[in-house]
Design an enzyme around this catalytic site. Structure first.
Site: not given
Ligand SMILES: Nc1ncnc2c1ncn2[C@@H]1O[C@H](COP(=O)(O)OP(=O)(O)OP(=O)(O)O)[C@@H](O)[C@H]1O
Ligand SMILES: [Mg+2]
Length: 1042
Positions: A125-126, A130, A175, A178-179, A402, A404
């Site tokens: 994540s981050g 994306t 993030n 974050s998605s 991602g 995490e």
């Protein structure tokens, strides 16, 4: 050695671009652009190269065709149009590593090989997944051929991002954007390479975030965007206040306002994007009503009554919610505070506790939001859909949440990390494992590379009956008092000895200290994660009370109604649990991806604090490790970048070698050997397997591909030339045949015409001859045409030979017998015409003259010899002008008008002496004048006769009445203008009848009673003299002109 020489070669390739983008390339020579070229394959060397490049903002590095990207946490000027243009259609290794190079290569491979591809973007994540996927999409939007129609498809694809991010992304601790859902997007291309459509698959949205956020995190962006950016009117209409703090669902993380996020601006972007992706006004309003209703729902407050039963105290919020979604407020109130139990077809209400009521409320909020999100994805898909059925190829972009790890990890992190395990497994399957298996199968000499296969963890989670998901489902479905803790116990029972699974109870002493009793820990490929089991069962069940579902199905908000009506309302079967649904969708995704050619982007997070320029070595080392980058590098270095079946390889590249072009008759493998020898492949650059050729470095293949491209052009030109020649020859032949045919036909036509002409001529000539022979006979069929011809030809000739003047009597064309009568008529007509024309041309003066000439003719025609010669002599007005007459004379006769004067010779009566005199005719008399004297006046009344001879002389005798004493006797004169003079005199004095033309001699009276005569004869010379007989003798010539 090998690496160096390769680098040198690569440098040469790059050289070509140096001039163009010199500065960039020079800078990019920091470190090594492709890890495959590293001298040593240690982690330290790997990290040092990464760091060196990162410090120069060179965030991209290759491992073969895999792209490693390190999040710079700052805007770099490498994503502009110029850069895009630079990378378009250029081979992978010709320019510095870039996400555009990967996108471009995937695109061109897709076009040349006409197959499907996907780009797997992974990282925690981050790490920048994306962002990477957006860059790729933008690249395609700019670089693919465009038309107006396609532009709208492209806009929709691009604009789907801000909308989905608003509804599906949130700030987390890792993030700020974050998605919180998984996204797989297919970009569809037609055979020309135009992007013609798109389709999105979405995966498990983290719905729990709607009702709960950890400290430092936020709800989904859209809530804040609406509250911060929504127009006053809109907020008023939705019953909202412009204050995030007012809403429970927005404040749990205690960071509603974040400096890195501009909700107001994002609101505008999203509103615009909603329009672009074809969501109509009504739907947009419904969407905002849903967002607002969730916020109102979050503020529902429950209190307990004395019996511990929940009571809903938020009437205002209830009213807003029910009015926004168009549902009955009281039914909702009951639904949230009572459980409806069916007992023998009767419904019994069982009151909730406040906890229960809150649970029901949150479940409703999650369900409404979650389903709306899916509705939105479907709407976007509708608008990007390409209905054209022509064959398309796709490039899939996978951008999923991602890996995490938080302090407190729950069911959501479990799902997210499981998903990352699956993707890692896919990566291993497609690269490390299958690759090495293939070498073995192909008998390629191979030293196996050890790598960690995370299949064991995947199995631990997903194995049927034994995996964590199965056990969780069992607990969810099990009758009796199943709780999160009983689930943990079951896990401990079943997983007790698993090397990747630990709980407080199972752990050794040291580890136990780091675990709570309600935790279990998984040793993921990417690191350890401790999950708290609290909420696992509920979240997995994701149950919504049936009465609430029924209520939502009756909503006046079309989106809500649609979202809730899709399920079978009467189904007694429990729906699949969340984890199982997720597992199946990941399985499907794996199948989708396995059918495509893979490209990889591995994203690394440079530091935890989102700081630009900070290279956290430990953090990156960890990611490099768990992402298996070292193993990948080793396999790449030892292995082969490219392989193809012999027949396929030969088929494509055979034009590059004379021995294989156009046909290779032997075994494909032998052909390939000949071909690569010809291309100068070095022995270490390729290996011949059982069925395939293996090429070690991608750049060898790229060089071959380049040669092929060039050759294709040459071949195309040659083929074109040949074809053109062939076509031209065919065309020529055709034309020649056509020409011959036309010629033959034409000759035939000509010959026929000639024959007809001859036949006609024979007929005409025969007829002509016959006509000639019978021309004298009466008109008959035999001679009619001939006669017509004769007539016409005579008339034609006559036309050109007509007499031009009245006097021309000689030139009339002699007519043929048949035309005699006509000719005579014509002649008359013509002469009449000439006369008329002549007469028309006569002036009044000429007319007067002619009238005089007529008088002359009457008097003299046929009588006097000199008359004919006189005809052509025009008469003058007078022969002596007034100026030449003496003034005195003029004075004397001023009362009489002078009509005519002429010089004459007057012969004396005595002795006939010639005297020149002027003779002047007036109205009444003729005067004989000598200078200033009037010698004689002859009154016309006393002029009894005038005589002239019949010869050509000019003698005129005036016979004057002798009784008049004043008269001197007859007057004898000679005048050169005899006819003119006498004609004028006759006209003036009316004396035509008095003029006599006499033969031989004229008697004259010299005095009263004394006579003499003028005798006329002809002779050689004209003479006038006094004869011996006393007469005046006049000799005239016969040929006298006058
Ligand atoms: N190429 C880049 N250039 C500049 N900044 C970047 C780049 N990639 C990522 N970032 C920064 O990092 C942030 C996080 O990136 P991104 O949202 O892509 O991560 P992610 O991998 O999708 O994470 P998650 O799994 O949480 O969705 C971005 O908001 C941006 O600020
Ligand atoms: Mg993301």
């Amino acid at each position: 050695m090998e690496a160096q020489s390769l680098e040198a070669r690569m440098y040469l390739v790059v050289q070509g671009q140096l001039d163009m983008e010199g500065a960039l390339t020079a800078r990019d020579r920091v470190g090594i652009q492709d890890f495959v070229l590293l001298d040593e394959t240690t982690e330290t060397a790997f990290l040092s190269n990464l760091k060196k490049r990162f410090s120069e903002d060179l965030i991209y590095t290759y491992i073969g065709t895999l792209l490693v990207s390190v999040n710079p946490y700052k805007e770099l000027d490498i994503y502009n149009k110029k850069q895009m243009d630079l990378y378009m259609g250029v081979n992978f290794f010709e320019l510095p590593p870039h996400i555009y190079a990967l996108a471009d290569n995937a695109y061109h491979t897709m076009l040349t090989e006409f197959n499907n591809h996907f780009i797997l973007i992974s990282g925690e994540s981050g790490a920048g997944k994306t962002e990477a996927s957006k860059k790729i999409l933008q690249y395609y939007a700019v670089s693919c051929p465009s038309t107006t129609l396609l532009d709208t498809v492209r806009d929709k694809m691009l604009m789907s991002n801000p909308v989905l991010e608003a509804f599906g992304n949130a700030k987390t601790l890792k993030n700020d954007n974050s998605s919180r859902f998984g996204k797989y997007m297919d970009i569809q291309f037609d055979s020309q390479g135009d992007a013609v459509g798109g389709h999105i698959l979405n995966y498990l949205l983290e719905k729990s975030r709607v009702v709960h956020q950890n400290h430092g995190e936020r709800n989904f962006h859209i809530f804040y965007q609406l509250v911060q950016g929504g127009e006053e009117d809109l907020l008023h209409q939705l019953g909202l206040e412009r204050d995030c703090q007012h809403y429970n669902y927005l404040t749990q993380g205690e960071c509603a306002i974040v400096s890195s996020i501009n909700d107001k601006n994002d609101w505008k972007t999203v509103k615009n994007a909603l329009n672009v992706i074809n969501i109509d006004e009504t739907d947009i309003n419904h969407l905002f009503e849903i967002i607002a209703s969730v916020l109102h729902l979050g503020n529902f407050h429950f209190e307990s009554n004395s019996k511990g039963q929940a009571i809903l105290n938020s009437n205002a919020e209830l009213r807003w919610f029910s009015s926004l979604l168009g549902v009955n407020a009281e039914t909702l109130r009951k639904g949230l505070t009572f459980r409806w139990i069916e007992v023998k077809k009767d419904e019994v209400l069982s009151p909730f506790t406040t906890d229960h009521a809150i649970y029901a409320r949150d479940a409703l909020a999650k369900a409404v939001y979650g389903r709306t999100f899916t509705w939105l994805v479907n709407k976007i898909n509708e608008s990007m859909e390409n209905t054209n059925s022509t064959r398309k190829t796709v490039i899939g972009l996978l951008d999923i949440y991602g890996f995490e790890v938080f302090n407190l990890n729950s069911f959501e992190q479990f799902c997210i990390n499981y998903c990352n395990e699956k993707l890692q497994q896919l990566f291993i399957q497609l690269t490390l494992k299958s690759e090495q298996e293939e070498y073995e199968a192909e008998n390629i000499e191979w030293e196996p590379v050890q790598f960690f296969n995370n299949k064991i963890i995947c199995d631990l989670v997903e194995e049927r009956h034994r995996g964590i998901i199965s056990i969780l489902d069992e607990e969810c479905l099990r009758p009796g008092d199943a709780t999160d803790l009983t689930f943990l116990e079951r896990l401990e029972e079943k997983m007790g000895s698993h090397p990747h699974f630990v709980t407080h109870r199972l752990a050794d002493k040291m580890t136990r200290k780091t675990l709570e009793r309600g935790d279990f820990r998984l040793l993921h490929y990417a690191g350890e994660v401790t999950y708290c089991v609290v909420g696992f069962l509920d979240k997995n069940n994701d149950l919504l009370y049936r009465n609430i579902k029924d209520l939502m199905r009756q909503s006046k908000n079309a989106i809500v109604r649609e979202c809730f009506s899709s399920m079978d309302p009467d189904s007694r079967r429990r729906p699949e649990t969340v984890a199982t649904q997720f597992k199946s969708s990941l399985l499907k995704l794996t199948e989708i991806l396995m059918a495509k050619e893979a490209w990889y982007v591995r994203c690394l997070k440079s530091n935890e604090s989102k700081q630009p320029g900070k290279f956290d070595e430990a953090l990156i080392r960890h990611q490099v490790k768990y992402l298996g980058l070292m193993e990948h590098l080793r396999v790449r270095r030892a292995g082969f970048a490219y392989r193809r079946r012999y027949d396929v390889f030969l088929q494509r590249y055979k034009p590059l070698c004379p021995a294989t072009w156009p046909h290779w008759r032997g075994e494909p493998a032998d052909g390939v050997e000949v071909l690569v020898q010809h291309l100068g492949y070095l022995p270490h650059e390729y290996k011949m397997g059982r069925t395939k050729i293996f090429i070690r470095h991608a750049r060898t293949l790229f060089a071959t591909e380049d040669a092929f491209e060039r050759c294709k052009h040459e071949l195309a030109t040659r083929l074109q030339a040949k074809y053109k020649g062939y076509k031209a020859k065919g065309e020529f032949k055709k034309q020649k045949e056509a020409a011959t045919k036309i010629e033959t036909c034409w000759r035939g036509v000509q010959a026929r015409k000639e024959r007809e002409k001859r036949a006609w001529a024979v007929k005409v000539i025969k007829k002509f001859i016959k006509g000639y022979m019978t021309r004298g006979e009466a008109k008959s069929t035999d001679n009619s045409e001939y006669l017509a011809f004769v007539r016409q030809s005579y008339l034609n000739r006559l036309k050109d030979k007509l007499p031009k003047t009245v006097l021309d009597k000689t030139t009339w064309l002699t007519p043929p017998a048949v035309m005699t009568e006509t000719s005579e008529l014509l002649r008359k007509i013509h002469s009449r015409l000439l006369v008329r024309r002549y007469v028309r041309g006569i002036t009044p003066q000429k007319k007067a003259q002619l009238q005089l000439k007529v008088i002359t003719s009457n008097i003299f025609k046929g009588k006097k010899d000199s008359y004919p010669q006189s005809i052509a002599q025009p008469f003058e007005k007078t022969r002596i002008s007034d100026q030449d007459i003496n003034v005195k004379v003029l004075q004397m006769i001023r009362n009489e008008q002078i009509k005519y004067s002429v010089p004459v010779i007057k012969y004396d009566r005595n002795g006939f002496k010639p005297r020149p005199r002027q003779l002047i005719l007036t109205q009444t008399a003729a005067y004989v004048v000598e200078e200033a004297k009037i010698k004689q006046r002859v009154l016309y009344t006393s002029l009894k006769g005038i005589s002239v001879s019949n010869l050509s002389d000019g003698i005129i005798v005036f016979h004057i009445t002798c009784e008049d004493p004043k008269q001197k006797g007859d007057l004898v004169m000679q005048c050169d203008h005899l006819f003119e003079f006498l004609t004028k005199l006759s006209a003036i004095a009316n004396k035509q009848n008095a003029i006599k033309v006499v033969q031989g001699s004229i008697k004259i009276e010299i005095q009263a009673g004394k006579e003499s005569a003028v005798d006329f004869t002809t002779g050689q010379e004209p003479m006038v003299y006094k004869g011996k007989n006393g007469h005046l003798m006049v000799v005239a010539t016969r040929a006298r002109a006058r």
